[in-house]
Design an enzyme around this catalytic site. Structure first.
Site, short mmCIF file in Angstrom:
data_model
loop_
_atom_site.label_atom_id
_atom_site.label_comp_id
_atom_site.label_asym_id
_atom_site.label_seq_id
_atom_site.Cartn_x
_atom_site.Cartn_y
_atom_site.Cartn_z
N LYS A 195 3.09 9.38 -12.97
CA LYS A 195 2.41 8.94 -11.75
C LYS A 195 1.80 10.19 -11.09
CE LYS A 195 3.41 6.31 -7.48
NZ LYS A 195 4.48 5.63 -6.71
N SER A 215 3.53 0.85 -5.42
CA SER A 215 2.45 1.79 -5.58
C SER A 215 2.32 2.39 -6.98
CB SER A 215 2.65 2.93 -4.57
OG SER A 215 3.81 3.68 -4.88
N SER A 254 8.32 0.45 -5.13
CA SER A 254 7.12 0.88 -5.84
C SER A 254 7.28 1.10 -7.34
CB SER A 254 6.57 2.18 -5.22
OG SER A 254 5.86 1.89 -4.04
#
Lengths: 483, 488
Positions: B76, B151, B175
């Protein structure tokens, strides 16, 4: 109307850790801009603080030195505000639960009056960087070397009633932190900076007046001057029918005045909240006792001992205990020569005269305490007289010999106490000074006392300073009065 | 190769069926071919990946037996990577090339893993749909009209799309688990303090936790073992031995006590999600587990408490983006005030600004006690709810999200978006671990549904065991979207 001044101080002491409070970067002073700022000091995305245990130990030592309560839990919080030299947009500090609780500091005033100043608390925090406004056309430079340097902010109660008391208080704090070795106490390099809260009130009134805070005053002298200016300003203002507003002011040493920086209405809301990146600091009693065991003899204790056990005057004891290097130097001289009064005289007289003249700190003295102790010993055992001793001191200062004994030997400064040799020199002087001898002998006995100085001087000169002055005096008197 | 699990790929590398370079090349080519539309990656680090793959191959030839060496993964774009842009999905950091590696990145490199690049995300991890990215929305590989969740939407979608066998995500309020559920992958949020946060760009420091997203619980066990552990650079990481997460995977579940929080099956739960979750629980019963209802009475306070605490911390954490030292700086600022205002106005997106404003307000003088202090009290009650529940049962189960993936652009109102995290947010407030595993599909549009399993603090080994046993009995996690036919 009679006015009373009320002063409270916040003293920021830079702690003498090797690395910063939350990172491993060096804290050394004077490096090229931004060479001592690591990713953490720069506040790069993703970095986290790790508390320097050394800073905690130092804060605890300070707390113990002022008999303060050391809470078992203290907390770091974030003080949020924007400033270019504040890399993270917040300062990590302590607010609700500081590391050092209430304590007390004794100050000594000029007339040997002692007063106790209460400490509200002391807390740990990180320093910001520096904004540099010169050398950048239309811009400012930022140096983050200082960012993250550990500070202990010591907050007093409003217990001081004059600029002199405030200065005595700062000196006392200075002495404590330098004795503890937790700060170099170098005010010129910013190792101690003061925020001064000043207000005035009619004498006898209990309620405090409105205070102004003078920020960032960084010398003993400036603290005194800033307070004196500010007190006068406030009294004049009130007597002219005005009102003191709560505000932050700046002391300008060039103009010798304080100026308004911002008023309370413009003050920031710092939005303090507990820093989620740092755990609460938990200190158990074993840790606190361990720190207590490392404490050296502190300035107040030392002053009392110098006065009571060594028999020094209050003044001498105060001067010699004022800083740890001075006290250590004095005690090292004493250890060699064994006479406190003589050691004190030499440290405060000849040595401090030389140091002041050449602006050298006692810890860098070219004459070591062992050398000075050796010199004082030779005075005490009458090997040399006072005059020769000064020559020996000068030689040691200029590094013209390793020890007093070596210099005395090399230069033949050993005191002449042989009566025959002194008599021979006296006879010669009398023979060479017929006019003065005649004047002496014509004079009243009361006046003779003064006139004999001339002959003493001549004999001492003839002996190159080595003749024992008491002997010279006695023998001269005999010989001159004989006729 | 793009459908194989890490465990299978590791066997293939060991057996010499293919090299790390072949594997890496094949995935990079697939990303190049198919990611234009899905937008799962912000930065693909092809050259570094191939160099790392070659290094792993050479090491293997010399007898290196590190189990994860040569296996690809994606990060990420919230994890700092030295020499590689680390944007956090924001225009603010579009130009930020990190000079250092996050601790987890160092650990994965030391294990010999090959990073393919940095995945898309909601800006500063604020969002539940991955629509708040400066680099554009990510599409759900199962249905390109749907969001992948957020997210960590880029990481979840990249695993689902067969671009990478595994990825790292972060989870502040769901997330990892919610996008894992939306994309049909397995995602674990470890206990707070289990994985170092050093080098993981902070959103809400007391809630953020990095964790693995992969094709199976077993793969998550491999990755967690590689990234977990105490880190001297993160004071909130916990000094506690990292167990062998693989060791307990095969423990039978007979006698396992499962609690179903009644608050997780109430109003607002999509019937198809409820059906899938209840069927999954039926599977556990058939494996010998005992199921009972429990209550987490303060559940309704989790979202309000979270939206006080997380924005408060964020408002402070994001103050460093001021245009002074790095990141976006506005053109020709007139003065300092202008520099701050325009740099931040231009650099941050709407959702980030919204949360900074909320957080600044709740920390302000006069509001602190009513908001922040109260929220911390609620947080303690929520944590206590879980501790009480774990006195009765071993694990808790429920849905990971109230609905399957929703349509791109469907949720315009921030509060309806915040309600997406209703089943995940309390877990972050309590600090306990949670895992989302694929448990079926909604009838309409074939959108995946996730089962969430929650355990006690540091019970990751048990969670992975419980999830793995489910995956031994079901094949939801082995389903893959068919991207190739559509694009050919």
């Amino acid at each position: 109307m009679q006015w009373e001044t009320v002063i409270g101080l916040e003293v920021h002491v830079q702690l003498a850790t090797q690395s910063k409070i939350f990172s491993g970067a060096s804290t050394a002073f004077g490096a090229e801009p931004n060479t001592q700022a690591c990713a953490i000091d720069l506040g790069l995305p993703g970095v986290l603080p790790v508390l320097n245990e050394g800073a905690v130990a130092m804060a605890v030592q300070f707390g113990l030195a002022i008999d303060a309560h050391i809470p078992d839990t203290s907390l770091f919080e974030r003080k949020n505000y924007f400033y270019p030299d504040l890399p993270k947009g917040y300062q990590t500090s302590q607010m609700a639960q500081p590391i050092v609780g209430k304590g007390e500091v004794e100050i000594v005033l000029d007339d040997d009056v002692r007063k106790r100043i209460r400490i509200h608390h002391a807390h740990l925090e990180e320093d910001a960087g520096k904004s540099l406004h010169e050398d950048f056309h239309g811009m400012s430079g930022i140096d983050l070397n200082r960012a993250g340097t550990p500070l202990l902010e010591i907050v007093s109660e409003p217990d001081m009633r004059s600029a002199k008391e405030a200065v005595a208080y700062i000196r006392a704090i200075h002495a404590i932190v330098t004795y503890l070795g937790i700060s170099d106490g170098n005010m010129a390099e910013g190792s101690m900076r003061c925020d001064v809260n000043v207000s005035v009130r009619p004498k006898g009134q209990e309620a405090f007046g409105t205070r102004a805070e003078i920020k960032n005053v960084n010398s003993f002298r400036f603290v005194e001057r800033a307070i004196e200016f500010e007190v006068e300003r406030q009294i004049e203002l009130i007597e002219d029918g005005g009102k003191v507003v709560q505000e932050t002011r700046l002391y300008d040493p060039d103009q010798d005045e304080t100026r308004s920086m911002r008023t309370k209405e413009e003050a920031n809301d710092y939005r303090y909240f507990p820093c989620p990146d740092l755990l609460p600091v938990m200190l158990d009693s074993a840790y606190i006792e361990h720190q207590r065991a490392t404490l050296p003899e502190l300035p107040t204790e030392k002053r009392h001992r110098f006065e009571n056990s060594l028999g020094l005057s209050t003044y001498d004891a105060g001067v010699l205990s004022a800083t740890r290097p001075t006290a250590e130097y004095f005690e090292a001289v004493l250890a060699v020569c064994g006479d406190a009064k003589q050691a004190a005289n030499w440290v405060q007289g000849e040595l401090s005269g030389h140091l002041n003249r050449e602006n050298i700190d006692i810890s860098n003295s070219p004459v070591t305490p062992e050398q000075l102790g050796g010199l004082v010993s030779r005075v005490l055992d009458d090997t040399i007289n006072g005059k020769a001793a000064k020559q020996v001191f000068a030689a040691l200062w200029n590094n013209e010999g390793q020890s007093a004994d070596e210099i005395i030997e090399a230069r033949g400064l050993k005191q002449v106490t042989d009566t025959g040799a002194i008599e021979a020199m006296i006879d010669q002087v009398i023979a060479d000074s017929p006019v003065q001898v005649a004047q002496y002998r014509d004079a009243d006995p009361e006046k003779r006392g003064k006139m004999i100085g001339y002959f003493v001087g001549q004999v001492m000169k003839a002996s190159r300073g080595t003749a024992n002055p008491q002997q010279v005096n006695g023998l001269l008197k005999q010989k001159l009065d004989e006729a | 190769m793009h459908e194989m699990t890490l465990t299978e790929l590791a066997k293939g590398l060991k057996a010499g069926d293919f090299s790390s370079r072949e594997l890496t090349t094949s995935l990079l080519d697939r990303i190049e071919r198919l990611d234009g539309e899905l937008n799962t990656f912000i930065t693909v680090t092809r050259d570094q990946a191939l160099a790392a793959a070659d290094a792993a191959d050479q090491a293997r030839a010399r007898g290196d037996e590190r189990p994860l060496a040569g296996l690809p993964l994606a990060l990420k774009d919230i994890f700092c990577t030295r020499g590689v842009r680390t944007s956090c999905g924001s225009k603010m950091l579009d130009n930020f090339v990190s000079p250092y590696d996050a601790t987890v990145v160092e650990k994965l490199e030391a294990a010999g893993m090959v990073s393919l690049g940095k995945t898309n995300m909601d800006e500063f991890a604020m969002g539940s749909s991955n629509e708040n990215s400066f680099y554009g929305a990510v599409k759900n590989p199962w249905d390109k009209s749907a969001v992948p969740g957020g997210s960590s939407g880029g990481s979840a979608a990249a695993v689902a799309a067969g671009f990478t066998p595994a990825a790292l995500g972060t989870d502040t309020g769901g997330s990892i688990r919610q996008p894992a559920a939306f994309c049909g992958v397995t995602g674990l949020k470890p206990t707070y303090g289990r994985v170092s946060r050093y080098g993981m760009i902070a959103y809400a420091s007391s809630l953020d936790q990095g964790g693995p997203m992969a094709r199976s619980a077993e793969d998550c066990a491999h990755l967690l073992g590689a990234i977990a552990g105490h880190d001297l650079r993160d004071s909130t990481s916990v000094a506690r031995v990292v167990p062998d997460y693989l060791a307990e995977l095969d423990t039978p579940l007979a006698g396992l006590k499962i609690g179903l929080p009644k608050e997780y099956f109430g109003d607002g739960l999509d019937p198809e999600v409820e059906r899938a979750v209840r069927e999954a629980i039926g599977v556990y019963e058939s494996l010998g587990a005992k199921v009972c209802e429990v209550s987490l009475p303060h559940t309704h306070l989790a979202i309000p408490a979270y939206y006080v605490i997380a924005p408060a911390e964020a408002s402070s954490n994001l103050s460093r983006y001021d245009g002074v030292r790095f990141g976006h700086r506005c053109n020709a600022p007139a003065d300092l005030e202008d520099l701050y205002k325009r740099s931040r106005a231009e650099g941050f997106g709407d959702e980030v600004k919204r949360r900074i404003l909320i957080g600044t307000h709740t920390l302000s003088e006069g509001f602190f006690d009513a908001y922040y202090r109260k929220a911390q009290q609620v947080r303690r009650l929520i944590r206590q709810d879980f501790l009480d529940a774990f006195d009765e049962v071993d694990v808790l189960m429920g849905p990971a999200a109230p609905t399957p993936a929703f349509d791109l652009g469907a949720k315009k109102d921030p509060v309806s978006m915040y309600l997406q995290d209703i089943y995940t947010i309390a877990i972050n407030l309590a600090g306990i671990p949670g895992i989302s595993v694929p448990a079926g599909f909604s009838g309409q549009g074939q959108r995946p549904i996730g089962l969430q399993i929650l355990g006690q603090h540091f019970a990751e080994a048990q969670l992975l065991n419980v999830a793995h046993q489910f995956q031994q009995a079901t094949d939801w996690h082995r389903r893959h979207p068919s991207l190739d036919q559509e694009t050919i």
